[in-house]
Scaffold this motif. Structure first.
Motif, mmCIF file in Angstrom:
data_model
loop_
_atom_site.group_PDB
_atom_site.id
_atom_site.type_symbol
_atom_site.label_atom_id
_atom_site.label_comp_id
_atom_site.label_asym_id
_atom_site.label_seq_id
_atom_site.Cartn_x
_atom_site.Cartn_y
_atom_site.Cartn_z
ATOM 1 N N TRP A 233 0.813 -1.203 0.000
ATOM 2 C CA TRP A 233 0.000 0.000 0.000
ATOM 3 C C TRP A 233 0.858 1.270 0.000
ATOM 4 O O TRP A 233 0.343 2.356 -0.201
ATOM 5 C CB TRP A 233 -0.988 0.003 1.175
ATOM 6 C CG TRP A 233 -0.396 -0.181 2.542
ATOM 7 C CD1 TRP A 233 0.102 0.784 3.350
ATOM 8 C CD2 TRP A 233 -0.287 -1.417 3.263
ATOM 9 N NE1 TRP A 233 0.535 0.241 4.544
ATOM 10 C CE2 TRP A 233 0.299 -1.113 4.520
ATOM 11 C CE3 TRP A 233 -0.624 -2.728 2.974
ATOM 12 C CZ2 TRP A 233 0.565 -2.084 5.472
ATOM 13 C CZ3 TRP A 233 -0.354 -3.697 3.924
ATOM 14 C CH2 TRP A 233 0.225 -3.380 5.153
ATOM 15 N N ARG A 234 2.157 1.129 0.204
ATOM 16 C CA ARG A 234 3.070 2.264 0.027
ATOM 17 C C ARG A 234 3.603 2.342 -1.402
ATOM 18 O O ARG A 234 4.256 3.310 -1.764
ATOM 19 C CB ARG A 234 4.263 2.137 0.977
ATOM 20 C CG ARG A 234 4.058 2.702 2.356
ATOM 21 C CD ARG A 234 5.346 2.609 3.124
ATOM 22 N NE ARG A 234 5.310 3.381 4.349
ATOM 23 C CZ ARG A 234 6.292 3.406 5.241
ATOM 24 N NH1 ARG A 234 7.379 2.675 5.038
ATOM 25 N NH2 ARG A 234 6.201 4.146 6.325
ATOM 26 N N GLU A 235 3.355 1.301 -2.180
ATOM 27 C CA GLU A 235 3.937 1.184 -3.526
ATOM 28 C C GLU A 235 2.867 1.171 -4.604
ATOM 29 O O GLU A 235 3.047 0.588 -5.667
ATOM 30 C CB GLU A 235 4.772 -0.102 -3.628
ATOM 31 C CG GLU A 235 5.795 -0.293 -2.532
ATOM 32 C CD GLU A 235 7.008 0.621 -2.688
ATOM 33 O OE1 GLU A 235 7.118 1.273 -3.749
ATOM 34 O OE2 GLU A 235 7.849 0.677 -1.775
ATOM 35 N N GLY A 236 1.734 1.839 -4.311
ATOM 36 C CA GLY A 236 0.660 1.888 -5.298
ATOM 37 C C GLY A 236 0.026 0.540 -5.561
ATOM 38 O O GLY A 236 -0.520 0.298 -6.643
ATOM 39 N N GLY A 237 0.111 -0.362 -4.567
ATOM 40 C CA GLY A 237 -0.480 -1.683 -4.717
ATOM 41 C C GLY A 237 0.381 -2.654 -5.491
ATOM 42 O O GLY A 237 -0.043 -3.789 -5.740
ATOM 43 N N ARG A 238 1.609 -2.257 -5.851
ATOM 44 C CA ARG A 238 2.475 -3.122 -6.645
ATOM 45 C C ARG A 238 3.010 -4.279 -5.820
ATOM 46 O O ARG A 238 3.441 -4.107 -4.678
ATOM 47 C CB ARG A 238 3.657 -2.328 -7.222
ATOM 48 C CG ARG A 238 3.257 -1.196 -8.150
ATOM 49 C CD ARG A 238 2.750 -1.684 -9.497
ATOM 50 N NE ARG A 238 3.839 -2.270 -10.268
ATOM 51 C CZ ARG A 238 3.890 -3.538 -10.659
ATOM 52 N NH1 ARG A 238 2.896 -4.359 -10.365
ATOM 53 N NH2 ARG A 238 4.899 -3.981 -11.364
ATOM 54 N N LEU A 239 2.964 -5.465 -6.432
ATOM 55 C CA LEU A 239 3.490 -6.682 -5.818
ATOM 56 C C LEU A 239 4.463 -7.330 -6.807
ATOM 57 O O LEU A 239 4.535 -6.931 -7.970
ATOM 58 C CB LEU A 239 2.346 -7.627 -5.457
ATOM 59 C CG LEU A 239 1.552 -7.224 -4.212
ATOM 60 C CD1 LEU A 239 0.219 -7.951 -4.139
ATOM 61 C CD2 LEU A 239 2.366 -7.477 -2.944
ATOM 62 N N PRO A 240 5.257 -8.316 -6.376
ATOM 63 C CA PRO A 240 6.310 -8.865 -7.241
ATOM 64 C C PRO A 240 5.825 -9.350 -8.603
ATOM 65 O O PRO A 240 4.785 -9.989 -8.725
ATOM 66 C CB PRO A 240 6.864 -10.020 -6.403
ATOM 67 C CG PRO A 240 6.657 -9.588 -4.993
ATOM 68 C CD PRO A 240 5.336 -8.879 -5.012
ATOM 69 N N ASP A 241 6.631 -9.042 -9.628
ATOM 70 C CA ASP A 241 6.397 -9.555 -10.977
ATOM 71 C C ASP A 241 7.057 -10.919 -11.158
ATOM 72 O O ASP A 241 6.594 -11.735 -11.948
ATOM 73 C CB ASP A 241 6.958 -8.585 -12.018
ATOM 74 C CG ASP A 241 6.176 -7.292 -12.072
ATOM 75 O OD1 ASP A 241 5.048 -7.312 -12.592
ATOM 76 O OD2 ASP A 241 6.673 -6.261 -11.591
ATOM 77 N N VAL A 242 8.151 -11.131 -10.445
ATOM 78 C CA VAL A 242 8.868 -12.415 -10.472
ATOM 79 C C VAL A 242 9.231 -12.789 -9.040
ATOM 80 O O VAL A 242 9.663 -11.937 -8.255
ATOM 81 C CB VAL A 242 10.164 -12.344 -11.305
ATOM 82 C CG1 VAL A 242 10.874 -13.693 -11.296
ATOM 83 C CG2 VAL A 242 9.886 -11.919 -12.718
#
Length: 260
Positions: free
Chosen positions: A109-118
């Motif tokens: 939630w600090r990263e715009g909802g971004r989660l790992p791609d790999v």
């Protein structure tokens, strides 16, 4: 159970509630544990994580639009924190984020909802069932991680490592098919993921590494520096040899008689 954000909104209006919720969440986030105090299983495990990080930074050298992390917690929901369900992949990469600074843990939630791609997990007898079961389901269904790789067990302990990989399709994870070398193609990296045998930081073993589309090994920072130094030495030696050749040619020419 009421979430912290829901608890704030009960006693406040919509706009005020959002502000209070954000303030609460930021304070809450600062208190999150970033490690569990449990050491990595062994030296090979630690070095393999460092090697992957090293290779990814060389693959995308000069870029700051990605973040690579290893052995750190990934937080994806407040409910997860309430359950104290702390999880951290052995190694992961997130693309299209500011990678110019280090995070103690990854907080979605600090990263715009971004989660790992790999994500890469290093298999061991004690983690294999979880890595191929509960964690795989989490990465597939919650994280929606585009590619998931597993490698292990530790060859320094007598294990015979295997490389497994999946890519996220419309209906979930689909197994990647290895080529004749046993390598798996990663669309996220734009590179092959495959085994390599050699020495890294003084430890000789079998390791998981990256290869470019033509099958060339992506070097570590030390390997790249050594290649640059060797290339510079070769250029200097070639220049010195050419200079010696020209000098020898000139010295072999007969002297012209002096004009009266």
């Amino acid at each position: 159970m009421t979430s912290p954000v829901e608890a704030v909104s009960v006693a406040a209006g919509p706009v005020e509630a959002v502000g209070q919720a954000l303030d609460f969440t930021e304070d809450f986030t600062r208190e999150l544990p970033c490690e569990d105090g449990i050491p990595l299983e062994n030296l090979w495990h630690r070095l393999q994580i460092n090697l992957l990080d090293d290779c990814v930074h060389q693959l995308w050298r000069g870029r700051t639009d990605f973040y690579a992390g290893g052995n750190m917690f990934v937080y994806y929901s407040l409910q997860q924190v309430q359950r104290q369900d702390y999880k951290g992949p052995d190694f992961f990469v997130v693309k299209d984020v500011d990678g110019s600074y280090v995070r103690p843990c990854w907080v979605a939630w600090r990263e715009g909802g971004r989660l790992p791609d790999v994500i890469v997990e290093l298999l061991s007898p004690s983690t294999r069932s979880v890595d191929l079961g509960a964690k795989k389901a989490l990465y597939e269904q919650v994280f929606r991680t585009r590619e998931y790789f597993c490698y292990g067990p530790d060859p320094t302990q007598g294990g015979e490592p295997e490389l497994l990989g999946w890519v996220l399709g419309r209906d979930g994870y689909e197994a990647l098919v290895a080529d004749e070398r046993g390598w798996l193609w990663s669309r996220v990296f734009g590179a092959w993921v495959g085994e390599w045998e050699g020495e890294y930081h003084g430890a000789r073993s079998r390791w998981l590494r990256l290869y470019d589309a033509e099958g060339r090994l992506i070097p570590t920072e030390a390997e790249a520096e050594r290649r640059r130094a060797e290339a510079a030495e070769a250029r200097a030696a070639a220049l010195e040899a050419e200079l010696a050749r020209v000098q020898a040619l000139l010295s072999s020419q007969p002297e012209k008689p002096s004009q009266p």
